[in-house]
Structure formats: C-alpha cells, structure tokens
Motif scaffolding. Structure first.
Motif, PDB file in Angstrom:
ATOM      1  N   SER A  42       0.846  -1.207   0.000  1.00 55.36           N
ATOM      2  CA  SER A  42       0.000   0.000   0.000  1.00 55.36           C
ATOM      3  C   SER A  42       0.876   1.249   0.000  1.00 55.36           C
ATOM      4  CB  SER A  42      -0.905   0.041   1.238  1.00 55.36           C
ATOM      5  OG  SER A  42      -1.774  -1.052   1.217  1.00 55.36           O
ATOM      6  N   ASP A  43       1.886   1.259   0.869  1.00 55.23           N
ATOM      7  CA  ASP A  43       2.787   2.425   0.930  1.00 55.23           C
ATOM      8  C   ASP A  43       3.525   2.600  -0.384  1.00 55.23           C
ATOM      9  OD1 ASP A  43       2.101   3.080   3.434  1.00 55.23           O
ATOM     10  OD2 ASP A  43       3.804   2.079   4.406  1.00 55.23           O
ATOM     11  N   SER A  44       3.981   1.489  -0.936  1.00 53.03           N
ATOM     12  CA  SER A  44       4.742   1.572  -2.181  1.00 53.03           C
ATOM     13  C   SER A  44       3.863   2.108  -3.322  1.00 53.03           C
ATOM     14  CB  SER A  44       5.340   0.201  -2.478  1.00 53.03           C
ATOM     15  OG  SER A  44       5.246  -0.128  -3.817  1.00 53.03           O
ATOM     16  N   ILE A  45       2.582   1.694  -3.358  1.00 52.68           N
ATOM     17  CA  ILE A  45       1.661   2.186  -4.402  1.00 52.68           C
ATOM     18  C   ILE A  45       1.474   3.705  -4.248  1.00 52.68           C
ATOM     19  CG2 ILE A  45      -0.775   2.170  -5.129  1.00 52.68           C
ATOM     20  CD1 ILE A  45      -0.756  -0.901  -4.503  1.00 52.68           C
ATOM     21  N   MET A  46       1.261   4.149  -3.005  1.00 56.84           N
ATOM     22  CA  MET A  46       1.037   5.584  -2.787  1.00 56.84           C
ATOM     23  C   MET A  46       2.284   6.398  -3.126  1.00 56.84           C
ATOM     24  SD  MET A  46      -1.529   5.700   0.472  1.00 56.84           S
ATOM     25  CE  MET A  46      -0.763   4.513   1.525  1.00 56.84           C
ATOM     26  N   ARG A  47       3.453   5.877  -2.757  1.00 55.59           N
ATOM     27  CA  ARG A  47       4.715   6.571  -3.072  1.00 55.59           C
ATOM     28  C   ARG A  47       4.910   6.669  -4.576  1.00 55.59           C
ATOM     29  NH1 ARG A  47       7.367   3.752   0.668  1.00 55.59           N
ATOM     30  NH2 ARG A  47       8.244   2.375  -0.923  1.00 55.59           N
ATOM     31  N   CYS A  48       4.551   5.590  -5.268  1.00 58.10           N
ATOM     32  CA  CYS A  48       4.722   5.555  -6.724  1.00 58.10           C
ATOM     33  C   CYS A  48       3.789   6.580  -7.394  1.00 58.10           C
ATOM     34  CB  CYS A  48       4.446   4.140  -7.223  1.00 58.10           C
ATOM     35  SG  CYS A  48       4.642   3.940  -8.982  1.00 58.10           S
ATOM     36  N   LEU A  49       2.534   6.639  -6.925  1.00 52.14           N
ATOM     37  CA  LEU A  49       1.596   7.611  -7.498  1.00 52.14           C
ATOM     38  C   LEU A  49       2.109   9.033  -7.258  1.00 52.14           C
ATOM     39  CD1 LEU A  49      -1.816   6.012  -6.398  1.00 52.14           C
ATOM     40  CD2 LEU A  49      -0.844   6.033  -8.713  1.00 52.14           C
ATOM     41  N   GLU A  50       2.562   9.294  -6.034  1.00 53.15           N
ATOM     42  CA  GLU A  50       3.059  10.642  -5.712  1.00 53.15           C
ATOM     43  C   GLU A  50       4.290  10.982  -6.549  1.00 53.15           C
ATOM     44  OE1 GLU A  50       1.560  11.029  -1.068  1.00 53.15           O
ATOM     45  OE2 GLU A  50       3.506  10.098  -1.480  1.00 53.15           O
ATOM     46  N   SER A  51       5.179  10.006  -6.737  1.00 50.91           N
ATOM     47  CA  SER A  51       6.379  10.268  -7.541  1.00 50.91           C
ATOM     48  C   SER A  51       6.015  10.654  -8.963  1.00 50.91           C
ATOM     49  CB  SER A  51       7.262   9.025  -7.639  1.00 50.91           C
ATOM     50  OG  SER A  51       7.582   8.550  -6.392  1.00 50.91           O
ATOM     51  N   HIS A  52       4.884  10.132  -9.442  1.00 56.67           N
ATOM     52  CA  HIS A  52       4.467  10.432 -10.811  1.00 56.67           C
ATOM     53  C   HIS A  52       3.482  11.603 -10.861  1.00 56.67           C
ATOM     54  CE1 HIS A  52       6.319   6.503 -11.306  1.00 56.67           C
ATOM     55  NE2 HIS A  52       6.371   6.731 -12.606  1.00 56.67           N
ATOM     56  N   ASN A  53       3.419  12.351  -9.760  1.00 53.90           N
ATOM     57  CA  ASN A  53       2.521  13.512  -9.647  1.00 53.90           C
ATOM     58  C   ASN A  53       1.047  13.157  -9.802  1.00 53.90           C
ATOM     59  OD1 ASN A  53       4.765  15.266  -9.411  1.00 53.90           O
ATOM     60  ND2 ASN A  53       3.549  16.887 -10.370  1.00 53.90           N
ATOM     61  N   LEU A  54       0.724  11.897  -9.522  1.00 49.27           N
ATOM     62  CA  LEU A  54      -0.689  11.489  -9.603  1.00 49.27           C
ATOM     63  C   LEU A  54      -1.278  11.659  -8.208  1.00 49.27           C
ATOM     64  CD1 LEU A  54      -0.147   8.364 -11.891  1.00 49.27           C
ATOM     65  CD2 LEU A  54      -1.185  10.545 -12.551  1.00 49.27           C
ATOM     66  N   PHE A  55      -1.601  12.915  -7.875  1.00 52.11           N
ATOM     67  CA  PHE A  55      -2.093  13.231  -6.527  1.00 52.11           C
ATOM     68  C   PHE A  55      -3.599  13.079  -6.480  1.00 52.11           C
ATOM     69  CE2 PHE A  55       1.881  15.736  -6.825  1.00 52.11           C
ATOM     70  CZ  PHE A  55       2.579  15.086  -5.808  1.00 52.11           C
ATOM     71  N   TRP A  56      -4.065  12.304  -5.506  1.00 53.10           N
ATOM     72  CA  TRP A  56      -5.495  12.037  -5.371  1.00 53.10           C
ATOM     73  C   TRP A  56      -6.162  13.139  -4.560  1.00 53.10           C
ATOM     74  CZ3 TRP A  56      -1.408   9.149  -3.670  1.00 53.10           C
ATOM     75  CH2 TRP A  56      -1.157   9.163  -2.294  1.00 53.10           C
ATOM     76  N   ASP A  57      -7.491  13.210  -4.689  1.00 50.70           N
ATOM     77  CA  ASP A  57      -8.267  14.192  -3.929  1.00 50.70           C
ATOM     78  C   ASP A  57      -8.765  13.544  -2.643  1.00 50.70           C
ATOM     79  OD1 ASP A  57      -8.448  16.543  -5.834  1.00 50.70           O
ATOM     80  OD2 ASP A  57      -9.128  14.925  -7.136  1.00 50.70           O
ATOM     81  N   GLY A  58      -8.753  14.292  -1.568  1.00 49.64           N
ATOM     82  CA  GLY A  58      -9.296  13.820  -0.291  1.00 49.64           C
ATOM     83  C   GLY A  58      -8.434  12.749   0.360  1.00 49.64           C
ATOM     84  N   GLU A  59      -9.032  12.101   1.358  1.00 55.08           N
ATOM     85  CA  GLU A  59      -8.333  11.078   2.137  1.00 55.08           C
ATOM     86  C   GLU A  59      -8.352   9.743   1.394  1.00 55.08           C
ATOM     87  OE1 GLU A  59      -7.259  11.310   5.611  1.00 55.08           O
ATOM     88  OE2 GLU A  59      -7.292  13.436   5.036  1.00 55.08           O
ATOM     89  N   VAL A  60      -7.298   8.955   1.578  1.00 54.07           N
ATOM     90  CA  VAL A  60      -7.294   7.598   1.019  1.00 54.07           C
ATOM     91  C   VAL A  60      -8.296   6.758   1.811  1.00 54.07           C
ATOM     92  CG1 VAL A  60      -5.885   5.560   0.521  1.00 54.07           C
ATOM     93  CG2 VAL A  60      -4.817   7.822   0.614  1.00 54.07           C
ATOM     94  N   VAL A  61      -9.071   5.952   1.115  1.00 53.53           N
ATOM     95  CA  VAL A  61      -9.992   5.030   1.793  1.00 53.53           C
ATOM     96  C   VAL A  61      -9.352   3.641   1.793  1.00 53.53           C
ATOM     97  CG1 VAL A  61     -12.174   3.791   1.445  1.00 53.53           C
ATOM     98  CG2 VAL A  61     -12.123   6.289   1.365  1.00 53.53           C
TER      99      VAL A  61
END
Ligand code: GLU
Length: 304
Positions: free
Chosen positions: A61-80
């Motif tokens: 889960s952490d690795s997926i979120m880090r990967c999205l952030e590294s690619h500037n794919l920032f999500w809206d709101g809190e992660v569910v």
C-alpha cells in the motif's frame, strides 16, 4: 502547476489491491483514470482494496502511494482503506439478506463448478444458518449487456455470467464484488474507469447496483497490457515494479499506450508538464480499444 479538481460533479477513482507494487499495467490504469477525471475537471479518489490479507504484500500500500506521488498522480481527499470498512459491508449484506438476495452456502469451489447452466446449488433452498458458510448473492435480474464509454455496447453470452456469486467468504473475508460496489456507491463515484480485465465483473456488479436500488455509474474499461496474447501483465508473470527514478519515461510510455501522440522530448519534461499536456490531449477516441503486447520489462526501458 495548472492541474485542477473542481466541483463539476465528476468523481472517479483508482482502486488498487495491495498484492504488490505498481507495474506498468497498473500505472496505465491509474494514469487513464486520473486523466479521465481531470479532463472532466473532476475529483480523482484513491481507494486501497486491502480486504484479502492472504494475497496482500507487506508494504505494498505504501509503495503504491509513493509511486503515485512520484508520478505527480495526486489524489483528492483522504485515502480510503477497505480493511477499515467491515461494519459498512456487514450492514449492506444484512440489507441484501433482508431483501431476499442472499443465501448461505457450504459448497466447495469444485461443487459449484459442477453445477449445470442456470442451476442453483441445493444450499439456496435449505436456509442454512451456520456462521462458517459463505454468503452468496443470487441475482434476480441478470444484465446481458451494458454501455462502456470506450468499447460501446458490451455483451456477454448468458452462460458466462455468474448468476450467483460469493459476497462474504467462509473465512469471513468480504468478496471484491461486494466491497467495490458498496464503496463506489458510498463514495459517489460517477464513472468507474479501470482495466478491461474487469469487464466480466461489471455484470455481477450491475446486479448488485440493482439489488441496492442504486443507479450504476458510467463504466470505461481501458485496454489491458499483456505480455503475449491473453496474458495480462501481472505479478504472476514477473512484471517489473515501476521505477520511481524514471518518471518521465514511465509516464510517456503509459501515455503512448493510451494513444497519445508522445515524443522522445516529452519524457524529459517534468511530471507536472507531462500531465498537463496529457490532460489537454486526452481523447477517448484515440485510445486503442484492443489489447497490446508489450515486453514486461518496459518499466525499465529508456526510450519510446
Ligand atoms: N482492486 C481491483 C484490482 O486491483 C480493481 C478494482 C476496480 O477498479 O474495480 O484489480
């Protein structure tokens, strides 16, 4: 900077299962759903589908979120996180049971596979109460086609559509079909944009929308990345983890796969510039509706 989320009513999402880090195929889905949301000036939510601990990989889960952030794919709101929503799922199963849509079932996978077309197992008539039985959903109405925003009318032969399926397993884990529909309704998702490997699942999910008397969202299924015909890029065939040090290359490859007119120069731009360019260029008509074979080491390739 420009990438924006306004309150236009469009709500999309990316819903990875943390069974491993993102690979090129899952990056394509993340990027496609992000661009579809942002080009509609909508919200893009992130939901981690961690309801199957035996299939989960520690740290994914952490690795997926880090990967999205590294690619500037920032999500809206809190992660569910689905693992925190058991009460909601149980509550919804209770509702389905009260409406007569469920039955408890002791059958093994092999027993269910042995049923004839359209046959319901004997458990459905037996009103079993034991807690260690699976809870199965029984369709009262089977959808045979639906409209896909990319593929048009999608039809499935009747015999391929499961008319009963598990929504809570014998081991008390919730099934993907149930959790995904409950959450998509709960989060107000207006369009589900995901990989075409889930086309068949859509039929089961539409039956659940009916049972919940809820309007289904729009559906859009992106082509699946395969390594050879019929073989989806996945952890099972050793898909390479997306390399966060090659953001420009990864984004450009994924955009090319989605039909955008990428160039070698583009991959040297910042992730923010690449994504803003892609939002302007985004066009569903350009996405190849077919699957395409790629080398599963593509995440490590250097040029287009
Ligand atoms: N969690 C599913 C997966 O990772 C995707 C669910 C969905 O997008 O509906 O394959």
């Amino acid at each position: 900077m420009k990438i924006t989320s306004a309150n236009t009513g469009y709500i999309g999402r990316f819903a990875p299962s943390p069974s491993g880090p993102l690979h090129f195929g899952s990056l394509v889905t993340a990027l496609g759903s992000f661009l579809q949301a942002k080009s509609n000036k909508g919200q893009w939510l992130l939901r981690i589908e961690d309801i199957d601990p035996p299939r989960e990989m520690v740290g994914a889960s952490d690795s997926i979120m880090r990967c999205l952030e590294s690619h500037n794919l920032f999500w809206d709101g809190e992660v569910v996180f689905q693992s925190e929503r058991s009460d909601l799922y149980d509550h919804k199963i209770q509702y389905l049971a009260e409406q007569g849509f469920t039955f408890r079932c002791h059958c093994t996978r092999a027993q269910l596979a042995g049923l004839k077309l359209g046959q319901i197992c004997a458990c459905a008539q037996q009103n079993l109460s034991s807690e260690d039985a699976a809870i199965r959903f029984n369709h009262h109405r089977v959808h045979q086609h639906f409209y896909d925003e990319l593929l048009g009318n999608v039809e499935f032969p009747m015999q391929n559509i499961a008319s009963q399926f598990t929504i809570k397993r014998k081991d008390a884990l919730f099934a993907y079909q149930l959790a995904v529909v409950v959450d998509d309704i709960h989060q107000g998702i207006t369009e589900v944009a995901r990989g075409a490997d889930l086309l068949e699942a859509t039929f089961m999910q539409l039956a659940l929308y009916d049972a919940f008397a809820s309007l289904a969202p729009k559906f859009l299924h992106f082509p699946v990345v395969v390594t050879e015909p019929g073989k989806k890029l996945s952890k099972q065939n050793h898909a390479a983890e997306v390399d966060n040090n090659k953001v420009g290359v990864n984004l450009t490859h994924a955009l090319g796969f989605l039909g955008l007119p990428v160039t070698n120069e583009l991959q040297r731009e910042s992730a923010n510039n690449i994504l803003n360019w892609a939002i302007d260029e985004w066009n569903l008509d350009k996405i190849p509706a077919k699957t395409e074979c790629i080398d599963n080491r593509i995440g490590q390739a250097d040029s287009i």
